[in-house]
Enzyme design. Structure first.
Site, PDB file in Angstrom:
ATOM      1  N   GLN A 702       0.820  -1.214   0.000  1.00  0.00           N
ATOM      2  CA  GLN A 702       0.000   0.000   0.000  1.00  0.00           C
ATOM      3  C   GLN A 702       0.851   1.260   0.000  1.00  0.00           C
ATOM      4  O   GLN A 702       0.461   2.283  -0.562  1.00  0.00           O
ATOM      5  CB  GLN A 702      -0.930   0.006   1.221  1.00  0.00           C
ATOM      6  CG  GLN A 702      -2.023  -1.043   1.157  1.00  0.00           C
ATOM      7  CD  GLN A 702      -2.839  -0.942  -0.126  1.00  0.00           C
ATOM      8  OE1 GLN A 702      -3.496   0.062  -0.382  1.00  0.00           O
ATOM      9  NE2 GLN A 702      -2.784  -1.982  -0.957  1.00  0.00           N
ATOM     10  N   HIS A 705       1.524   3.010  -3.296  1.00  0.00           N
ATOM     11  CA  HIS A 705       0.472   3.721  -4.033  1.00  0.00           C
ATOM     12  C   HIS A 705       0.790   5.196  -4.185  1.00  0.00           C
ATOM     13  O   HIS A 705       0.553   5.779  -5.236  1.00  0.00           O
ATOM     14  CB  HIS A 705      -0.878   3.564  -3.315  1.00  0.00           C
ATOM     15  CG  HIS A 705      -1.664   2.383  -3.789  1.00  0.00           C
ATOM     16  ND1 HIS A 705      -2.211   2.315  -5.045  1.00  0.00           N
ATOM     17  CD2 HIS A 705      -1.997   1.217  -3.171  1.00  0.00           C
ATOM     18  CE1 HIS A 705      -2.849   1.167  -5.188  1.00  0.00           C
ATOM     19  NE2 HIS A 705      -2.731   0.474  -4.067  1.00  0.00           N
ATOM     20  N   GLU A 771      -9.086   1.110   5.340  1.00  0.00           N
ATOM     21  CA  GLU A 771      -9.592   0.656   4.044  1.00  0.00           C
ATOM     22  C   GLU A 771      -9.344  -0.848   3.906  1.00  0.00           C
ATOM     23  O   GLU A 771     -10.241  -1.609   3.550  1.00  0.00           O
ATOM     24  CB  GLU A 771      -8.892   1.421   2.928  1.00  0.00           C
ATOM     25  CG  GLU A 771      -9.274   0.960   1.527  1.00  0.00           C
ATOM     26  CD  GLU A 771      -8.396   1.562   0.447  1.00  0.00           C
ATOM     27  OE1 GLU A 771      -8.792   1.497  -0.727  1.00  0.00           O
ATOM     28  OE2 GLU A 771      -7.301   2.072   0.765  1.00  0.00           O
ATOM     29  N   HIS A 772      -8.113  -1.272   4.153  1.00  0.00           N
ATOM     30  CA  HIS A 772      -7.745  -2.686   4.106  1.00  0.00           C
ATOM     31  C   HIS A 772      -7.285  -3.120   5.500  1.00  0.00           C
ATOM     32  O   HIS A 772      -6.440  -2.456   6.092  1.00  0.00           O
ATOM     33  CB  HIS A 772      -6.593  -2.929   3.119  1.00  0.00           C
ATOM     34  CG  HIS A 772      -6.870  -2.430   1.726  1.00  0.00           C
ATOM     35  ND1 HIS A 772      -6.375  -1.228   1.251  1.00  0.00           N
ATOM     36  CD2 HIS A 772      -7.575  -2.984   0.711  1.00  0.00           C
ATOM     37  CE1 HIS A 772      -6.760  -1.064  -0.004  1.00  0.00           C
ATOM     38  NE2 HIS A 772      -7.495  -2.117  -0.367  1.00  0.00           N
ATOM     39  N   ASP A 805      -7.071  -6.719  -4.427  1.00  0.00           N
ATOM     40  CA  ASP A 805      -6.935  -5.665  -5.422  1.00  0.00           C
ATOM     41  C   ASP A 805      -7.193  -6.167  -6.833  1.00  0.00           C
ATOM     42  O   ASP A 805      -7.609  -5.392  -7.699  1.00  0.00           O
ATOM     43  CB  ASP A 805      -5.520  -5.071  -5.365  1.00  0.00           C
ATOM     44  CG  ASP A 805      -5.428  -3.905  -4.391  1.00  0.00           C
ATOM     45  OD1 ASP A 805      -6.477  -3.497  -3.854  1.00  0.00           O
ATOM     46  OD2 ASP A 805      -4.306  -3.416  -4.163  1.00  0.00           O
ATOM     47  N   HIS A 864     -54.895  13.786   3.508  1.00  0.00           N
ATOM     48  CA  HIS A 864     -54.422  12.438   3.781  1.00  0.00           C
ATOM     49  C   HIS A 864     -55.532  11.630   4.474  1.00  0.00           C
ATOM     50  O   HIS A 864     -55.787  10.462   4.139  1.00  0.00           O
ATOM     51  CB  HIS A 864     -53.191  12.482   4.697  1.00  0.00           C
ATOM     52  CG  HIS A 864     -51.907  12.806   3.987  1.00  0.00           C
ATOM     53  ND1 HIS A 864     -51.691  13.993   3.355  1.00  0.00           N
ATOM     54  CD2 HIS A 864     -50.772  12.071   3.820  1.00  0.00           C
ATOM     55  CE1 HIS A 864     -50.470  13.997   2.820  1.00  0.00           C
ATOM     56  NE2 HIS A 864     -49.888  12.833   3.097  1.00  0.00           N
TER      57      HIS A 864
END
Length: 875
Positions: A702, A705, A771-772, A805, A864
């Site tokens: 990661q 990235h 996230e992971h 991924d 109504h």
């Protein structure tokens, strides 16, 4: 070029409503005035210059001023010329004052005095209060025409004497009180028209004078003819009045309404052409209703007219009108465009960015009632200043690197920041991520730190101000919204440098030539495609949910696919066909009728064949060749070529995320999004059973990235030796990576938390909401119940995050930056919507009707209540 005459004024007098002689307005027609300044009237002189800027040029008689500093101050404030004594002249020469702005006042009027005074000087000269006009006329003839300008005032100005001097190309200086623009009304005064035209010549048989009409910027409006009579009438009325060769006096605009306000008039260098400077009203100068007889305005003049029109009455959706109503947006755009101009390198880039800056700067001017003419008058005034500052930039704008209003952290340009490549590698000299000579994360032992310290350590890397990012994205979105394909291409050319692109869209069926892949790559995509398809197909609902809530009342829920979806596939530092699969396959499985991909093209305008192949496999209608906010806007609103979508999904940098948030909040767009997103991140929970090499590889997968990514290791009960083993692996593996300089940027704000128990580790993991989440612990499956917040979980040492991924089947488009506390990752449900239904029998309505009517009564919604009571036949 010398003026035709100077109207001498008294600085202490108000000419706004002069009962005799020239008024303030008339003075501006003449175009030049003369005023004698003394130490007592010096402040009045400065005030006069400030008030008259752009109306007429002021010449000052400064002979009675003792201080040379006062003389210089008048020149600096905008005086056209200064009439000085010989000693003052020598002092000004020593100060390097431009001699074209100095006039030598002659000490006497005899022939010898004049000869002695002007000997050896090239400056203009002034003869004061002349009594013997014949003598001056004689030395003017002797002096010839190849000479500096000569200014002459008269002890008793008479029209014949003044005309004789004017015809010899001298400049008469006459008290404003004895001048008039209306000789019929004031026959005892000197006619300005006669004096202006005294030296005019014509080679036409009818004696008319060729006249060029311009606006205040000097743009030619048309060619006409004048006579002394029409000039006199123009001066009298303050309008453009000319001499028609057929109809006599022609009052411009009298029948059409396209009148002209006279600004000034003058002769050209050889006195055979008049120039009228006017403010044109109505449709324009030409009888064809165009601004000029040479066609439409162009350039800045055209832009000014457009902006003035937009300010007065803008069409619906006008971006310019929005700029007028949103000063903060306009400010942000001026700062942004100024920076882009500073960063531009090539001739075409500089021209492109300068045009943008001119547009926003002129919008600011028009918003504040400032015209181009006002700006140009200020430029002219600045050009004649004699007191110069050093011109250094203010401290706030001084930096060792180029300034940027929306670049990345390293001071990159707007283009670099806004385009998808957000990860800027660290230089080899940058110490980021290096501790004691090794690539290493900072370590915290939780038992030795306060809870606040640990909480602070878990903060994500700071992102750019959301207001700043939104301020950058909004104009891009508005441009695409209003200008469609043209704006998309413009931003793609700018940000992606794909200047060869002529279309923003690649449509299916995609040519085989664009999908040429290595067989191994195609096979990998095919395997991934099938696994992703299987997992998402399993998420389908077999049948509608049906519940009878009470006898005769049946409620149901059924799923329908979202018809049109837009899928954003990032580009930038890596090719990401996997994202095209992760977003496209579930859209295909859900049955979305229209799938639109968007991805930034390469500089040559092409898209990577892997993405084209993935788009082909998922049945995409088209690929938008754009990235960033412009791609999001194109899909949200639609353009001539880009289909409008109902939902936009996919990850991206901060600008993509901001753009998604903006369009989702615009009710006119009618588009939703999957989730907010931030930089990629992973949290690894490891105990003594974890393999150090595996742990390090998961962290680095990661970190590579981008420099804004973050990785966290929660080490449960590890000894110093075990921690060192992981750190050794991390250092060694990182240095072997081709993206090591990016990795170091991420490692710089990544941490290891050493905890004692699994429970504490999972509490911190849920607090962070990664996230992971990778569980490299003994009996990893048994830890899954502890997971409360995470995008996707990878269980056991044989499950690297990489499989998620790419090819395992789970989706890798996940919530980041802590949003896993509120959002799910992309799944089949992201592409469907649920519709509920209710089906009642008469019995059912009778069973539930009483409750409905009572609640409607409480809420005072009578219609109504009646919808039920009418059916049940009750009052």
């Amino acid at each position: 070029m010398a003026p035709a005459l100077l109207a001498a004024i008294d600085l202490a007098k108000d000419y706004s409503n002069s009962s005799q002689g020239l008024t303030t307005q008339s003075l501006s027609f003449v175009g030049n005035v003369f005023a004698r300044v003394t130490p007592e009237t010096f402040d009045l002189a400065l005030d006069h210059l400030q008030r008259s800027v752009g109306q007429y040029a002021t010449y000052f008689g400064a002979a009675s001023l003792i201080s040379i500093d006062h003389v210089v101050s008048l020149l600096d404030a905008g005086a056209a010329k200064i009439f000085v004594t010989r000693p003052q002249l020598e002092e000004l020469k020593a100060l390097n004052i431009d001699q074209d702005r100095i006039v030598l006042a002659l000490p006497g009027n005899t022939r010898q005095e004049i000869i002695n005074a002007i000997a050896g000087t090239q400056v203009d000269v002034y003869s004061h209060q002349v009594q013997d006009t014949g003598l001056v006329e004689a030395w003017l003839k002797e002096y010839g025409t190849d000479r500096p300008d000569i200014f002459v005032s008269f002890a008793s100005p008479a029209i014949d004497d003044v005309l004789r001097i004017s015809k010899l190309a001298a400049v008469p200086v006459i008290p404003a009180e004895v001048l008039t623009v209306d000789a019929t009304k004031e026959p005892g005064l000197l006619s300005v028209a006669r004096l202006v035209m005294a030296d005019a010549t014509s080679d036409r048989p009818d004696g008319l004078f060729t006249t060029l009409v311009t606006d205040e910027r000097g743009v030619a409006l048309g060619l006409v003819y004048s006579s002394e009579e029409s000039v006199a009438e123009s001066l009298r009325t303050g309008r453009g009045v000319y001499q028609s060769r057929k109809r006599g006096l022609w009052y411009k605009g009298e029948s059409s309404g396209d009148v002209q306000e006279l600004v000034s008039l003058s002769l050209d260098c050889d006195n055979d052409c008049l120039r009228f400077v006017v403010r044109q009203k109505g449709r324009g100068f030409c009888h064809l209703a165009t601004p000029t007889c040479f066609g439409q305005y162009t350039g800045l003049s055209k832009l000014q007219k457009t902006l003035e029109s937009r300010k007065a009455s803008a069409p619906q959706g006008s971006y310019t009108a929005r700029l007028f109503s949103d000063p903060q947006l306009l400010r942000a755009k001026i700062l942004e465009e100024a920076t882009e101009l500073c960063d531009a390198k090539t001739k075409s880039e500089v021209a492109f960015e300068a045009a943008d800056l001119f547009y926003f700067a002129l919008t600011k001017c028009i918003a504040e009632g400032v015209s181009l003419e006002d700006v140009e008058r200020n430029l002219d005034a600045k050009s004649i200043k004699v007191k110069r500052r050093r011109g250094d930039a203010k401290p706030a704008f001084v930096s060792s690197q180029p300034a940027s209003t929306n670049g990345a952290a390293n001071g990159t340009s707007t283009d670099t920041a806004v385009k998808e490549a957000a990860s800027i590698p660290k230089s080899k000299e940058d110490p980021a991520g290096v501790r004691n000579g090794r690539i290493a994360m900072k370590r915290y032992i939780t038992t030795k730190e306060s809870p606040d310290t640990i909480l602070a350590a878990l903060q994500r890397p700071s992102q750019r101000s959301s207001d700043q990012i939104i301020g950058i994205c909004r104009p891009i979105i508005e441009a695409v919204k209003s200008r469609g394909d043209a704006a998309v291409l413009e931003y793609t050319h700018r940000f992606e440098k794909a200047t060869s692109l002529t279309s923003a869209v690649l449509r299916a069926p995609f040519p085989e030539s664009l999908m040429k892949l290595d067989p191994a790559t195609a096979k990998a995509i095919d395997i991934s495609f099938e696994n992703i398809r299987k997992f998402h197909a399993a998420q389908k609902e077999d049948k509608p949910l049906v519940v009878e809530t009470m006898p005769g009342v049946v409620c149901s829920r059924f799923a329908r696919p979202i018809e049109r979806v837009g899928l954003y596939v990032p580009g930038g530092t890596a090719v990401l066909p996997s994202t095209a699969l992760m977003l496209g396959v579930p859209a295909m499985v859900a049955g979305c009728k229209k799938i639109v991909l968007a991805s930034p093209p390469r500089p040559d305008g092409s898209i990577t064949p892997e993405i084209v192949y993935a788009a082909h496999k998922v049945g995409a209608e088209s690929i938008v060749l754009a990235g960033g906010a412009q791609a999001v806007a194109a899909m949200a609103y639609g353009t001539e070529s880009v289909s409008k979508v109902d939902k936009i999904l996919g990850p991206g940098n901060q600008f993509v995320t901001a753009a998604k948030m903006i369009v989702s909040n615009d009710t006119n767009a009618g588009v939703s999004i999957d989730m907010p997103a931030g930089p990629s991140e992973v949290l690894v929970v490891a105990d003594a059973f974890a393999n150090p090499a595996f742990v390090a590889s998961d962290l680095l997968s990661q970190a590579e990235h981008g420099v804004d990514s973050q990785v966290i290791l929660i080490a449960i009960g590890l000894s110093e030796a075990q921690l060192a083993a992981i750190e050794d692996e991390l250092h060694a593996q990182a240095n072997a990576l081709p993206r090591v300089e990016i990795v170091r940027g991420a490692i710089d704000h990544s941490i290891t938390l050493v905890v004692d128990t699994l429970e504490e580790g999972m509490r911190l993991s849920n607090l962070y909401a990664p996230e992971h989440l990778i569980l490299q612990v003994e009996n990893a499956e048994s830890v899954v119940p502890y997971v409360q917040n995470a995008g996707s979980v990878f269980i056991g040492k044989w499950t690297p995050e990489s499989v998620g991924d790419y090819s395992a089947g789970v989706n890798h488009s996940l919530p980041t930056y802590g949003y896993a506390k509120q959002y799910s990752g992309v799944n089949l449900g992201s592409y469907i919507k649920h519709i509920t239904s209710a089906h009642l029998t008469k019995e059912g309505l009778a069973n539930v009707g009483g409750a409905v009517m009572e609640l409607a009564r409480v809420e005072e919604l009578e219609a109504h209540r009646r919808a039920v009571s009418i059916r049940l036949g009750v009052s």
